[in-house]
Write an enzyme that holds these catalytic residues in place. Structure first.
Site, mmCIF file in Angstrom:
data_model
loop_
_atom_site.group_PDB
_atom_site.id
_atom_site.type_symbol
_atom_site.label_atom_id
_atom_site.label_comp_id
_atom_site.label_asym_id
_atom_site.label_seq_id
_atom_site.Cartn_x
_atom_site.Cartn_y
_atom_site.Cartn_z
ATOM 1 N N LYS A 58 8.180 -9.625 -2.745
ATOM 2 C CA LYS A 58 9.332 -9.881 -3.616
ATOM 3 C C LYS A 58 10.587 -9.101 -3.240
ATOM 4 O O LYS A 58 11.704 -9.515 -3.558
ATOM 5 C CB LYS A 58 8.957 -9.546 -5.060
ATOM 6 C CG LYS A 58 7.874 -10.447 -5.641
ATOM 7 C CD LYS A 58 8.454 -11.773 -6.092
ATOM 8 C CE LYS A 58 7.428 -12.585 -6.889
ATOM 9 N NZ LYS A 58 8.004 -13.886 -7.317
ATOM 10 N N ALA A 211 -4.892 -21.907 -12.602
ATOM 11 C CA ALA A 211 -3.435 -22.022 -12.698
ATOM 12 C C ALA A 211 -2.965 -23.031 -11.657
ATOM 13 O O ALA A 211 -2.023 -22.800 -10.906
ATOM 14 C CB ALA A 211 -2.774 -20.654 -12.480
ATOM 15 N N SER A 310 -0.015 -11.477 -0.226
ATOM 16 C CA SER A 310 1.319 -11.382 -0.832
ATOM 17 C C SER A 310 1.596 -10.089 -1.575
ATOM 18 O O SER A 310 2.752 -9.701 -1.703
ATOM 19 C CB SER A 310 1.545 -12.572 -1.760
ATOM 20 O OG SER A 310 0.471 -12.700 -2.667
ATOM 21 N N ASN A 313 -0.528 -4.792 -5.855
ATOM 22 C CA ASN A 313 -0.430 -4.016 -7.096
ATOM 23 C C ASN A 313 -1.600 -4.330 -8.023
ATOM 24 O O ASN A 313 -1.498 -5.129 -8.940
ATOM 25 C CB ASN A 313 0.905 -4.290 -7.766
ATOM 26 C CG ASN A 313 2.049 -3.699 -6.971
ATOM 27 O OD1 ASN A 313 1.935 -2.582 -6.459
ATOM 28 N ND2 ASN A 313 3.125 -4.441 -6.819
#
Lengths: 326, 326
Positions: A58, A211, A310, A313
């Site tokens: 990000k 999802a 990606s 965390n």
């Protein structure tokens, strides 16, 4: 204040925009290497975006979106709505640029994420989840701050696209690029770069089954939206976005070969492989690309595959859980 | 058959030898990036050698040592004695070069390490620990195989030195380079490159207190040796070597500024920081450089510091233990 609207009507993000983003983010994002995965039965490389500052890709989009702003506009700061990795990335990018950042988060956000965002000197507003976007827009209007959304922005997409640029630079004959999907900003940007520079490569997006809004929409040929309580069930907390935007949908429809889904068990198993075999700490969202290869929903070859890892965390309790029992 | 002996009498490894090694290992070792550690109070970068194939910097020295051999000699294969990361690195380098590898290991080696080395198609011989070197030399003589030792070789040192070369390439104004020490092959090679290219930089080696033979020797100004049952107590299983060699001692004495030690608690704490903040899976040995900075035995500044994270081959049970209780 809203940044110049650049929706699908303005056309897809171009390779030139991704190349410009690559110049802007140099020094702010890590130029991640491709890591070979010799423990995998077919040729596979990992793109470890978990190693970025703030632990996810990000930072690329956030830095680029800030860098393109007019200096006078940028000086007033930026606002966003996110409970996840985009919030910390934008907070860090703003801090490094010396401008204020305001982050609107749902009041259900785990306190650790709130604290991490505040530690980057962002001003955090906690609101009921349904009010996030409205509050962010209101704060932006009141303070003259530009809204930098998590994925619905061509500058954010161009920034994420530098991942694809680097993949092709390092592995020009890449056969398949596998990318986690939430709002599809990463997938869109990667697809722009890879389709332009390695036209024969397959580009595949991956969602959790729980999802799978984009996979469903991709099969139907139209954008669909899932209910938030439906996507909330996946362990992959970074991939719970319920719908892509018109802009990212346009990229996926035009440039992507397939969108597939993976089970929760496959995600956990891929996390364990990435920790123990690739020595990468990954969050569940970061493991879905490998999970898709491991569960066979994407075939191997021809040519080498790249799985984008990606983000990293992860809650330590979840990490321990994935590692055991032994 | 023994490779041409190149001990201290032949002089220290040169920068030219390290540069030649860098050319030879290209494509076999990952060009690891420097990762910023924005969570650290002073400017700090991590060199994540845990991301190498076989999970440690050792692949650099192994590939270089194989590459310098005369093709006829190399074709007969290589032999070594190691229970750790050097064994797997040499096995992999030999497999990739299409030549046989024989690895002599103590019969006390954990079965997982034996299996991992066999999976790389090496022939493993298990012997009582005291017989390791003799058996390796015997096998080498019988089969005409060159012995590639874990650190007592200028070609191995030159290969490990490419870590230092890359550090200075990426961060020319580096202030302090902190390096884990076992046999001091990595420290020696890094010191050659850093001293030549960044003469003002401090170069510091780090050992566990429980395996502090080089720190003791450095303070005394002479090479000392510790008893194996003494160094066996540290959790840092990669750093239990009891003495450096004459060759690595010569490098340390000539080029290194200090050798310090860290406690077992500091090692575990640094492991946790590297996992949760840098998203790197590290073995205890790989965490000692950060542990030295964290425990204050090395002062911060002037200029940015680089901590070499030397390896990531950690037992999952130990990793879970370090992460909890939460």
């Amino acid at each position: 204040v809203t940044a110049p609207r650049s929706g699908a009507e303005a056309g897809l993000v171009t390779l030139a925009e991704v190349r410009a983003a690559a110049r802007r983010i140099r020094g702010s994002a890590v130029r991640t290497p491709l890591l070979p995965a010799p423990w995998w039965p077919t040729p596979l490389w990992l793109k470890p975006e978990s190693l970025q500052p703030t632990g996810a890709f990000k930072i690329r989009g956030a830095v680029n979106a800030l860098a393109v702003l007019d200096p006078d506009v940028r000086a007033r700061g930026v606002v966003t709505h996110s409970s996840g990795n985009h919030a910390q990335a934008l907070a860090r990018a703003a801090r490094d640029a010396g401008v204020p950042a305001v982050v609107v988060m749902p009041d259900s956000t785990p306190v650790g994420k709130v604290e991490a965002t505040r530690a980057l000197r962002a001003e955090v507003h906690l609101v009921p989840v349904a009010e996030r976007l409205a509050r962010a827009e209101q704060l932006g209007a009141e303070r003259g701050m530009v809204l930098v959304p998590p994925f619905d922005s061509r500058h954010v997409i161009a920034g994420q696209g530098t991942v694809g640029l680097e993949i092709v630079e390092d592995l020009p004959h890449v056969g398949t690029v596998v990318v986690p999907v939430s709002g599809a900003g990463l997938l869109s940007g990667v697809a722009v770069a890879v389709r332009a520079l390695a036209p024969a490569a397959r580009i595949v997006g991956v969602e959790p089954e729980l999802a799978g809004d984009l996979a469903e929409g991709f099969a139907l040929g139209r954008r669909v939206e899932w209910a938030p309580d439906r996507t909330a069930r996946t362990v992959a907390d970074g991939l719970r976005v319920c719908a892509v935007s018109e802009l990212t949908w346009a990229h996926v429809a035009a440039l992507v070969d397939d969108v597939v889904t993976v089970s929760e068990d496959a995600i956990r198993s891929a996390m364990r492989d990435l920790v123990m075999r690739a020595r990468l700490v990954v969050e569940p969202s970061g493991a879905v690309a490998l999970a898709a290869l491991a569960s066979g929903v994407i075939s191997a070859g021809p040519g080498p595959a790249v799985a984008v890892v990606s983000g990293g965390n992860v809650d330590p309790a979840l990490l321990r859980d994935v590692l055991g029992p032994l």
